[in-house]
Design a protein around this motif. Structure first.
Motif, PDB file in Angstrom:
ATOM      1  N   THR A  17      41.114  35.396 -13.899  1.00 51.66           N
ATOM      2  CA  THR A  17      41.762  36.275 -12.701  1.00 51.66           C
ATOM      3  C   THR A  17      42.768  36.230 -12.348  1.00 51.66           C
ATOM      4  OG1 THR A  17      41.067  36.111 -10.344  1.00 51.66           O
ATOM      5  CG2 THR A  17      41.506  34.056 -11.689  1.00 51.66           C
ATOM      6  N   ALA A  18      43.299  37.513 -12.068  1.00 53.31           N
ATOM      7  CA  ALA A  18      45.323  37.358 -11.533  1.00 53.31           C
ATOM      8  C   ALA A  18      45.439  35.996 -10.521  1.00 53.31           C
ATOM      9  CB  ALA A  18      45.206  38.694 -10.504  1.00 53.31           C
ATOM     10  N   LEU A  19      44.826  35.811  -9.537  1.00 51.98           N
ATOM     11  CA  LEU A  19      45.087  35.214  -8.496  1.00 51.98           C
ATOM     12  C   LEU A  19      45.654  33.588  -8.540  1.00 51.98           C
ATOM     13  CD1 LEU A  19      43.691  36.943  -5.592  1.00 51.98           C
ATOM     14  CD2 LEU A  19      45.421  36.968  -5.533  1.00 51.98           C
ATOM     15  N   ASP A  20      46.168  32.972  -8.172  1.00 57.47           N
ATOM     16  CA  ASP A  20      46.647  31.447  -9.077  1.00 57.47           C
ATOM     17  C   ASP A  20      46.778  30.492  -7.586  1.00 57.47           C
ATOM     18  OD1 ASP A  20      47.107  29.415  -9.868  1.00 57.47           O
ATOM     19  OD2 ASP A  20      48.455  29.900 -11.467  1.00 57.47           O
ATOM     20  N   THR A  21      46.193  30.174  -6.926  1.00 59.30           N
ATOM     21  CA  THR A  21      46.490  29.785  -5.824  1.00 59.30           C
ATOM     22  C   THR A  21      46.670  28.232  -5.336  1.00 59.30           C
ATOM     23  OG1 THR A  21      44.876  31.712  -4.280  1.00 59.30           O
ATOM     24  CG2 THR A  21      45.402  29.636  -2.968  1.00 59.30           C
ATOM     25  N   ARG A  22      47.105  27.990  -5.490  1.00 60.10           N
ATOM     26  CA  ARG A  22      47.263  26.159  -5.732  1.00 60.10           C
ATOM     27  C   ARG A  22      47.594  25.327  -4.263  1.00 60.10           C
ATOM     28  NH1 ARG A  22      51.149  25.482 -11.068  1.00 60.10           N
ATOM     29  NH2 ARG A  22      50.760  27.312 -11.817  1.00 60.10           N
ATOM     30  N   TYR A  23      48.286  25.865  -3.427  1.00 59.08           N
ATOM     31  CA  TYR A  23      48.406  25.290  -1.936  1.00 59.08           C
ATOM     32  C   TYR A  23      47.332  24.859  -1.700  1.00 59.08           C
ATOM     33  CZ  TYR A  23      49.917  24.449   2.750  1.00 59.08           C
ATOM     34  OH  TYR A  23      50.629  23.834   3.701  1.00 59.08           O
ATOM     35  N   PRO A  24      46.382  25.150  -1.475  1.00 56.72           N
ATOM     36  CA  PRO A  24      45.056  24.074  -0.822  1.00 56.72           C
ATOM     37  C   PRO A  24      44.740  23.263  -1.275  1.00 56.72           C
ATOM     38  CG  PRO A  24      44.678  26.552  -0.738  1.00 56.72           C
ATOM     39  CD  PRO A  24      45.599  26.126  -1.959  1.00 56.72           C
ATOM     40  N   TRP A  25      45.374  23.056  -2.405  1.00 54.43           N
ATOM     41  CA  TRP A  25      44.529  21.995  -3.121  1.00 54.43           C
ATOM     42  C   TRP A  25      45.418  20.457  -2.888  1.00 54.43           C
ATOM     43  CZ3 TRP A  25      39.913  21.929  -5.862  1.00 54.43           C
ATOM     44  CH2 TRP A  25      39.967  22.924  -6.029  1.00 54.43           C
ATOM     45  N   PHE A  26      47.133  20.602  -2.136  1.00 56.66           N
ATOM     46  CA  PHE A  26      47.684  19.443  -2.219  1.00 56.66           C
ATOM     47  C   PHE A  26      47.164  18.167  -1.720  1.00 56.66           C
ATOM     48  CE2 PHE A  26      50.570  23.233  -4.132  1.00 56.66           C
ATOM     49  CZ  PHE A  26      50.885  22.053  -5.581  1.00 56.66           C
ATOM     50  N   SER A  27      46.479  19.401  -0.896  1.00 55.74           N
ATOM     51  CA  SER A  27      46.335  17.937   0.675  1.00 55.74           C
ATOM     52  C   SER A  27      44.519  17.488  -0.417  1.00 55.74           C
ATOM     53  CB  SER A  27      45.987  18.157   1.895  1.00 55.74           C
ATOM     54  OG  SER A  27      44.975  19.353   1.358  1.00 55.74           O
ATOM     55  N   TYR A  28      43.891  17.598  -0.859  1.00 60.52           N
ATOM     56  CA  TYR A  28      43.450  17.479  -1.685  1.00 60.52           C
ATOM     57  C   TYR A  28      43.617  16.117  -3.166  1.00 60.52           C
ATOM     58  CZ  TYR A  28      40.406  20.131   1.198  1.00 60.52           C
ATOM     59  OH  TYR A  28      39.444  21.039   1.772  1.00 60.52           O
ATOM     60  N   VAL A  29      44.563  16.596  -3.719  1.00 56.19           N
ATOM     61  CA  VAL A  29      45.314  15.534  -4.561  1.00 56.19           C
ATOM     62  C   VAL A  29      45.122  13.921  -4.003  1.00 56.19           C
ATOM     63  CG1 VAL A  29      47.022  15.824  -6.001  1.00 56.19           C
ATOM     64  CG2 VAL A  29      45.641  17.981  -5.672  1.00 56.19           C
ATOM     65  N   LEU A  30      46.816  14.462  -2.989  1.00 56.49           N
ATOM     66  CA  LEU A  30      46.968  13.160  -2.453  1.00 56.49           C
ATOM     67  C   LEU A  30      45.346  12.380  -1.715  1.00 56.49           C
ATOM     68  CD1 LEU A  30      49.622  14.626  -0.614  1.00 56.49           C
ATOM     69  CD2 LEU A  30      49.847  12.813  -1.974  1.00 56.49           C
ATOM     70  N   MET A  31      44.793  13.438  -1.332  1.00 57.90           N
ATOM     71  CA  MET A  31      43.525  12.604  -0.555  1.00 57.90           C
ATOM     72  C   MET A  31      42.625  11.794  -1.920  1.00 57.90           C
ATOM     73  SD  MET A  31      42.619  13.943   3.161  1.00 57.90           S
ATOM     74  CE  MET A  31      42.289  15.929   2.228  1.00 57.90           C
ATOM     75  N   GLY A  32      42.551  12.252  -2.900  1.00 57.82           N
ATOM     76  CA  GLY A  32      41.297  12.075  -4.040  1.00 57.82           C
ATOM     77  C   GLY A  32      42.720  10.980  -4.704  1.00 57.82           C
ATOM     78  N   LEU A  33      43.601  11.483  -4.546  1.00 53.23           N
ATOM     79  CA  LEU A  33      43.980  10.493  -5.894  1.00 53.23           C
ATOM     80  C   LEU A  33      44.647   9.328  -5.220  1.00 53.23           C
ATOM     81  CD1 LEU A  33      44.667  10.773  -9.346  1.00 53.23           C
ATOM     82  CD2 LEU A  33      47.486  11.850  -8.481  1.00 53.23           C
ATOM     83  N   VAL A  34      44.967   8.789  -4.564  1.00 53.09           N
ATOM     84  CA  VAL A  34      45.632   7.665  -3.861  1.00 53.09           C
ATOM     85  C   VAL A  34      44.558   7.029  -4.456  1.00 53.09           C
ATOM     86  CG1 VAL A  34      46.705   6.294  -2.659  1.00 53.09           C
ATOM     87  CG2 VAL A  34      47.540   8.815  -2.777  1.00 53.09           C
TER      88      VAL A  34
END
Length: 424
Positions: free
Chosen positions: A216-233
């Motif tokens: 797919t052409a789209l590559d949407t990453r911004y919405p993931w960053f809050s979930y990265v922090l909330m999951g990873l920490v």
């Protein structure tokens, strides 16, 4: 005609509960096999290795399981946008996996494995870590595929992935423990590999194909960053704190005592696995910032009461049947755990409600509030263990766990009550 909310929740509870039963049976069977084949000290060592794998899984997947569910549910009606979200998530996971695997290779040959995994020959420990790399990758595939099916509302495929992978993992561990063809740590490290291939095949039938997403052409990453922090920490902090607790118990009371503590903690793991699997299916896809305050509390308050009631019933049953529980889950060598379960079960009661409240913050992407509570609770648990051992001896870690979960529940309830919603 839409299904009434109570009937819908009852159906979800029943369906997710059946799947959770399979996962619980899988965890029980593997745990029982290890308890039969291993003495308490070796059992504690396996727990230590599982903590390492948990950290590897968290850093390589960026602990995005809840993000995969929530973002898929929020965007499933816009196929083009959804593909862009999926591609962004896969690319982030790919980069994180490469970094994690490089660090794991360095850890394999540079870390003091003889002290981190006492009693395990260095070569066997190194082999297990190398085997764990594809094992962690497979675990991530299973987790992502199941979470996407949950977000899409593909409950049957979600159930199939969970049930079949659970059965396969038990068969894998049982076969290699019986034949002795791999070391115990290597068996644990590789149990998910074949199951990961199966999960990917099932998910592709619902439209989640890695090949299709990658094109797919789209590559949407911004919405993931809050979930990265909330999951990873929390996923990284929790194994670190458990390692500190296990090491502290072993240094004060010996490695066999650490194995007894590990068995007490395993009971909590079983309970949390059961409740978290059910609650994630019910809460995450349904909570969003677009809800009104009235809509949210009309949905959530009865659900929270139901959760606490179910938790109380489970805790009461386990308390009165704890002697039988320890014999069934472990073996005669672990009967010392019976005396220390009551305090642990108090913590388990509050943990279920706390997790339900935490899922609300995750679904709403309330990153700062969620992380503040998670970090504070993990530090409270670690500090409470040191203080508890000083005053309560071996009961100290269990008392710290009960106190930490009570505080966690109260603080999260206040935060959820004060959230700002779309309308009053």
């Amino acid at each position: 005609m839409p299904m009434p909310a109570n009937q819908n929740y009852t159906k979800l509870f029943a369906g997710s509960g059946a799947v959770t039963l399979f996962n619980a049976l899988r965890a029980f069977a593997i745990n029982k096999l290890l308890a039969i084949f291993l003495p308490p000290a070796a059992f504690a060592c396996v727990g230590q290795f599982l903590n390492f794998m948990s950290i590897g899984s968290a850093t390589s997947s960026l602990a995005l399981q809840n993000g995969w569910t929530a973002l898929t549910a929020q965007n499933k009606n816009d196929q083009e946008k959804l593909l862009g979200i999926w591609r962004g998530g896969l690319r982030l996971t790919t980069f994180a996996s490469l970094f994690t695997f490089i660090v794991a290779l360095l850890f394999c040959f540079m870390a003091p494995l003889e002290s981190l995994l006492p009693g395990v020959p260095t070569r066997l420990a190194q082999a297990a870590i190398l085997f764990a790399l594809p094992g962690v990758f497979a675990m991530n595939i299973i987790t992502i595929c199941a979470a996407v099916m949950n977000g899409l509302g593909e409950n049957r495929k979600w159930a199939l992935i969970n049930i079949v992978t659970s059965i396969w993992q038990v068969l894998w561990v049982a076969f290699f423990l019986y034949t002795g063809r791999l070391s115990v740590l290597s068996i644990i490290a590789t149990q998910s590999i074949v199951a990961g291939i199966f999960a990917a095949q099932i998910a592709s039938r619902a439209g989640f194909s890695v090949k299709k997403v990658w094109k797919t052409a789209l590559d949407t990453r911004y919405p993931w960053f809050s979930y990265v922090l909330m999951g990873l920490v929390p996923m990284v902090l929790a194994p670190v704190v458990l390692t500190i607790m296990r090491t502290t118990v072993a240094s004060h009371f010996g490695n066999d005592a650490a194995g007894i503590w590990q068995s007490v903690w395993k009971v909590s793991d079983f309970l949390f696995m059961a409740m978290s699997a059910i609650l994630t299916v019910i809460i995450l896809p349904r909570v969003s910032a677009s809800m009104s305050r009235g809509e949210f509390f009309k949905m959530f308050n009865p659900l929270l009461l139901r959760i606490m009631g179910i938790s109380l019933a489970m805790i009461a049953a386990l308390y009165f049947g704890r002697s039988i529980l320890v014999q069934v889950l472990f073996s005669q060598a672990y009967m010392g755990a019976v005396d220390y379960l009551p305090l642990q079960l108090v913590g388990d009661f509050f943990r279920a409600g706390g997790f339900a409240l935490a899922l609300v913050l995750i679904a709403r992407a309330e990153t700062k509030a969620f992380l503040s509570v998670e970090i504070g609770s993990e530090f409270l648990l670690a500090a409470g263990t040191f203080v508890g051992i000083k005053f309560l001896e071996f009961n100290g870690p269990m008392a710290a766990y009960a106190f930490e979960n009570f505080c966690y529940f109260v603080v999260l309830y206040v935060l959820v009550w004060r959230l700002k919603w779309n309308t009053p």
